[in-house]
Design a protein around this motif. Structure first.
Motif, PDB file in Angstrom:
ATOM      1  N   ARG A 270      78.492   3.605  15.627  1.00 41.29           N
ATOM      2  CA  ARG A 270      78.184   4.061  15.091  1.00 41.29           C
ATOM      3  C   ARG A 270      79.059   3.596  13.864  1.00 41.29           C
ATOM      4  O   ARG A 270      79.620   2.899  13.108  1.00 41.29           O
ATOM      5  N   ARG A 271      78.818   3.202  12.385  1.00 42.15           N
ATOM      6  CA  ARG A 271      79.010   3.174  11.026  1.00 42.15           C
ATOM      7  C   ARG A 271      78.781   4.011  10.454  1.00 42.15           C
ATOM      8  O   ARG A 271      78.384   4.674  10.280  1.00 42.15           O
ATOM      9  N   GLU A 272      79.503   3.288   9.370  1.00 41.26           N
ATOM     10  CA  GLU A 272      79.950   4.205   7.843  1.00 41.26           C
ATOM     11  C   GLU A 272      78.534   3.727   6.724  1.00 41.26           C
ATOM     12  O   GLU A 272      77.783   2.316   7.601  1.00 41.26           O
ATOM     13  N   THR A 273      77.813   5.017   6.663  1.00 46.21           N
ATOM     14  CA  THR A 273      76.762   4.458   5.321  1.00 46.21           C
ATOM     15  C   THR A 273      77.281   3.815   3.936  1.00 46.21           C
ATOM     16  O   THR A 273      78.277   4.845   4.044  1.00 46.21           O
ATOM     17  N   GLU A 274      76.282   3.833   3.206  1.00 46.45           N
ATOM     18  CA  GLU A 274      76.695   4.018   1.798  1.00 46.45           C
ATOM     19  C   GLU A 274      76.954   5.088   1.361  1.00 46.45           C
ATOM     20  O   GLU A 274      78.202   5.367  -0.348  1.00 46.45           O
ATOM     21  N   LEU A 275      76.804   6.597   1.614  1.00 49.40           N
ATOM     22  CA  LEU A 275      77.163   7.549   0.827  1.00 49.40           C
ATOM     23  C   LEU A 275      78.580   7.995   1.654  1.00 49.40           C
ATOM     24  O   LEU A 275      79.041   8.984   0.759  1.00 49.40           O
ATOM     25  N   GLU A 276      79.346   6.989   2.205  1.00 45.46           N
ATOM     26  CA  GLU A 276      80.130   7.289   3.092  1.00 45.46           C
ATOM     27  C   GLU A 276      81.335   7.169   1.826  1.00 45.46           C
ATOM     28  O   GLU A 276      82.330   7.056   0.694  1.00 45.46           O
ATOM     29  N   ASP A 277      82.693   8.582   1.436  1.00 41.40           N
ATOM     30  CA  ASP A 277      83.491   9.256   0.959  1.00 41.40           C
ATOM     31  C   ASP A 277      84.638   9.266   1.982  1.00 41.40           C
ATOM     32  O   ASP A 277      85.135   9.709   2.581  1.00 41.40           O
ATOM     33  N   ILE A 278      85.901   7.980   1.661  1.00 41.31           N
ATOM     34  CA  ILE A 278      87.361   7.085   2.195  1.00 41.31           C
ATOM     35  C   ILE A 278      88.454   7.299   1.453  1.00 41.31           C
ATOM     36  O   ILE A 278      88.463   7.696  -0.080  1.00 41.31           O
ATOM     37  N   THR A 279      89.622   8.327   2.139  1.00 34.15           N
ATOM     38  CA  THR A 279      90.008   7.717   1.312  1.00 34.15           C
ATOM     39  C   THR A 279      91.671   6.330   1.975  1.00 34.15           C
ATOM     40  O   THR A 279      91.337   6.438   2.923  1.00 34.15           O
ATOM     41  N   ILE A 280      91.343   5.523   0.719  1.00 38.58           N
ATOM     42  CA  ILE A 280      91.857   4.638   0.462  1.00 38.58           C
ATOM     43  C   ILE A 280      93.137   4.672   0.353  1.00 38.58           C
ATOM     44  O   ILE A 280      94.226   5.739  -0.379  1.00 38.58           O
ATOM     45  N   PRO A 281      94.460   4.326   1.943  1.00 36.14           N
ATOM     46  CA  PRO A 281      96.172   4.208   1.905  1.00 36.14           C
ATOM     47  C   PRO A 281      96.373   3.644   1.017  1.00 36.14           C
ATOM     48  O   PRO A 281      97.159   2.208   1.603  1.00 36.14           O
ATOM     49  N   TRP A 282      95.898   3.672  -0.180  1.00 33.64           N
ATOM     50  CA  TRP A 282      97.174   3.270  -1.580  1.00 33.64           C
ATOM     51  C   TRP A 282      98.321   2.652  -1.196  1.00 33.64           C
ATOM     52  O   TRP A 282      99.097   1.592  -1.491  1.00 33.64           O
ATOM     53  N   MET A 283      99.484   4.384  -0.661  1.00 34.55           N
ATOM     54  CA  MET A 283     100.657   3.335  -0.755  1.00 34.55           C
ATOM     55  C   MET A 283     101.154   2.345   0.472  1.00 34.55           C
ATOM     56  O   MET A 283     102.030   2.142   0.536  1.00 34.55           O
ATOM     57  N   SER A 284     100.384   2.796   2.043  1.00 34.67           N
ATOM     58  CA  SER A 284     100.431   2.052   2.061  1.00 34.67           C
ATOM     59  C   SER A 284     100.035   0.623   2.509  1.00 34.67           C
ATOM     60  O   SER A 284     101.328  -0.522   2.682  1.00 34.67           O
ATOM     61  N   ILE A 285      99.426   0.333   1.567  1.00 35.48           N
ATOM     62  CA  ILE A 285      99.106  -0.958   1.110  1.00 35.48           C
ATOM     63  C   ILE A 285      99.612  -1.847   1.055  1.00 35.48           C
ATOM     64  O   ILE A 285      99.969  -2.623   0.954  1.00 35.48           O
ATOM     65  N   PHE A 286     100.090  -0.794  -0.546  1.00 36.35           N
ATOM     66  CA  PHE A 286     101.192  -1.598  -1.012  1.00 36.35           C
ATOM     67  C   PHE A 286     102.771  -1.622  -0.880  1.00 36.35           C
ATOM     68  O   PHE A 286     103.418  -1.975  -1.654  1.00 36.35           O
ATOM     69  N   THR A 287     102.880  -0.851   0.466  1.00 36.72           N
ATOM     70  CA  THR A 287     104.054  -0.967   0.973  1.00 36.72           C
ATOM     71  C   THR A 287     104.198  -2.018   2.428  1.00 36.72           C
ATOM     72  O   THR A 287     105.056  -2.289   2.710  1.00 36.72           O
ATOM     73  N   SER A 288     103.017  -2.919   2.296  1.00 37.07           N
ATOM     74  CA  SER A 288     102.664  -3.777   3.278  1.00 37.07           C
ATOM     75  C   SER A 288     103.489  -4.690   3.096  1.00 37.07           C
ATOM     76  O   SER A 288     102.997  -5.907   2.274  1.00 37.07           O
ATOM     77  N   LEU A 289     103.842  -5.491   3.827  1.00 32.66           N
ATOM     78  CA  LEU A 289     104.438  -6.990   3.444  1.00 32.66           C
ATOM     79  C   LEU A 289     103.475  -7.770   4.508  1.00 32.66           C
ATOM     80  O   LEU A 289     103.488  -8.888   3.456  1.00 32.66           O
ATOM     81  N   PRO A 290     102.796  -7.409   5.205  1.00 35.09           N
ATOM     82  CA  PRO A 290     101.393  -8.679   5.550  1.00 35.09           C
ATOM     83  C   PRO A 290     100.937  -8.687   3.989  1.00 35.09           C
ATOM     84  O   PRO A 290      99.896  -9.539   3.768  1.00 35.09           O
TER      85      PRO A 290
END
Length: 505
Positions: A270-290
């Motif tokens: 299963r691979r995502e296509t170019e028409l994929e609509d994703i939810t980007i976890p912005w809050m989790s990314i910007f609170t991630s120390l790594p």
């Protein structure tokens, strides 16, 4: 590594399944990315050497005679040909930095859009714009430095997609157990391009055809690469018509995992296509120390790296007093060392992973080498200005050890978030290039009117301190573990595609 596995599960090397022959499609993609990165760095570094030939140094000395007669070191002096433009060091800093103004602006938008629409066109057409506007640099210089800044700014806009899009393609094409060396090889194109650009630019500047030929020749090379890249490179293994099925299976299984239908003996990928609509976890990314560890390390590295890349030829002229031909060759030596050591250290890093070493420890160890090494060498170089070959040796060591970052923070985006690696790289590289902008600008103001050893010592000491701070932050907070917010159950897709590949067993 299965995408459906636990989010905090460490990456483990898997049994390697080779495609037929020693060269696979993924190697061709990596090689094209290597050449693309080389072209990108050629287009950003050629101005550093060209500006030495463009500037009227005699005019500048006369302009600053009142303040520099008793301060400028004239040992090892050689006569240098004068160019047509009387640009102060701060103006030169703005010209050298203008490329990065545009470069920064396209990082984040392209990183986000490439997740939805793919990276190929952004990278290929962006480099085409960069190359075409390279032809305009000689004309813009005659029109005035403001026009030159505008042209270089547009070149930067075109080159902005290079790093985030390269990361997107690496995340789709490179198996986990090959990530250090293949990623390092692709990004080693930066050093290769610098090594090519600086000596050739120096030779062309001193030749009868002069410095404008730098931009004509490299502009043509970049244009040819862009056309070839758009013609032969595909977004991922699933849409490449010529890839061997075994290699496709190997790549997809390593990156995303597979499920098996034993009755039909098929692999469902299963691979995502170019028409994929994703939810980007912005809050989790910007609170991630790594994530912040990567961002800080990238920013600290870029401050020192871009300062040296843009200002080293000027230092070679003002303090070490090498002529234009020697200037280009010697300015390239540090990047040649970085090229060889980055590739060598990447093989060691992957070897350690195959032997069961923790991915987190490997990333932190090589990143420490890559940032502390230059910090020590740059600090020492600030006190050896009158000893030309010792200074050149220290600067070469500094950049050589800097190659450790390619097995450190540079590929760490792929470790903590293979799904959003391109977006992470867009943000960290944007911040890094803001820091990179400050390098030549601060240097220009420090040495303006007083290009003395003491002022260059301040430049090197500042860069050394930035390296140390960023290295410590990464060593404390970095991780090689895939983060929880990257797991598949956090992503909503409106369209996916199941590709069934019949594999003979």
């Amino acid at each position: 590594m299965s995408l459906d596995g636990p989010a905090n599960e460490p990456i483990r090397p898997q049994r390697r399944e080779k495609s037929e022959g020693w060269w696979g499609t993924r190697h061709t993609v990596t090689f094209m990315l290597f050449l693309g990165m080389a072209n990108a760095y050629i287009m950003r570094t050629n101005m550093s050497v060209a500006i030495v030939a463009m500037v009227n140094h005699t005019g500048l000395l006369m302009l600053n005679s009142n303040s520099t007669d008793n301060k400028t070191d004239t040992r090892h002096s050689t006569s240098l040909p004068d160019g047509n433009y009387v640009w102060e060091s701060d103006v030169q800093g703005h010209i050298l930095g203008s490329f990065f103004y545009g470069y920064v602006l396209t990082q984040i938008p392209v990183g986000i859009l490439s997740k939805k629409y793919g990276a190929i066109k952004f990278l290929g057409y962006g480099m085409l714009i960069n190359s075409i506007f390279g032809f305009l640099v000689p004309f813009a210089a005659d029109w005035g430095y403001v026009w030159l800044i505008i042209v270089r700014f547009i070149q930067g806009l075109g080159e902005g997609p290079s790093v985030p899009c390269t990361h997107v393609l690496l995340s789709k094409w490179i198996p986990v157990e090959e990530r250090s060396r293949m990623g390092s090889f692709a990004y080693a194109g930066a050093q290769f391009g610098t090594v090519i650009a600086m000596p050739i630019s120096g030779w062309l500047s001193a030749s009868l055809i002069g410095w404008p030929s730098i931009f004509y020749i490299f502009g043509a090379i970049g244009t040819l690469w862009s056309i070839a890249f758009l013609a032969i490179t595909y977004e991922d293994p699933g849409c490449h018509p010529g890839i061997h099925p075994v290699e496709r299976k190997y790549i997809q299984r390593s990156i995303w995992g597979t499920t098996h239908n034993l009755n039909k003996k098929t692999i469902r990928i299963r691979r995502e296509t170019e028409l994929e609509d994703i939810t980007i976890p912005w809050m989790s990314i910007f609170t991630s120390l790594p994530f912040w560890a990567i961002l800080i390390a990238n920013s600290g590295h870029n401050y020192g790296y871009d300062m040296l890349m843009t200002e080293l030829p000027t230092y070679m002229k003002q303090i070490l007093h090498f002529n234009i031909q020697a200037n280009g060759v010697l300015s390239a030596l540090p990047y040649l060392a970085m090229w060889f050591l980055s590739v060598g250290m990447s093989y060691i890093a992957d070897g350690l992973l195959r032997r069961g070493c923790s991915l987190t420890i490997v990333r932190k160890s090589f990143n420490t080498i890559g940032l502390f090494g230059p910090a020590i060498a740059l600090f020492a170089a600030g006190y050896t200005g009158c000893y030309r070959w010792l200074t050149v040796s220290l600067l070469t060591i500094a950049m050589g050890l800097n190659g450790g970052i390619y097995s450190g923070f540079k590929v760490n985006h792929l470790d903590i978030s293979p799904r959003f690696a391109g977006i992470l790289m867009a943000f960290t590289n944007c911040a890094a290039n803001v820091a990179g902008l400050l390098g030549p600008m601060i240097t220009g103001y420090i040495i303006k009117g007083e290009p003395t050893e003491e002022n260059w010592r301040i430049v090197f000491t500042t860069a050394s301190l930035v390296y140390v701070i960023s290295a410590i932050f990464f060593a404390i907070f970095a991780s090689g573990i895939r983060q929880k917010w990257d797991s598949e159950d956090k992503v909503e897709t409106t369209k996916t595609e199941t590709v069934e590949l019949s594999i003979k067993e």
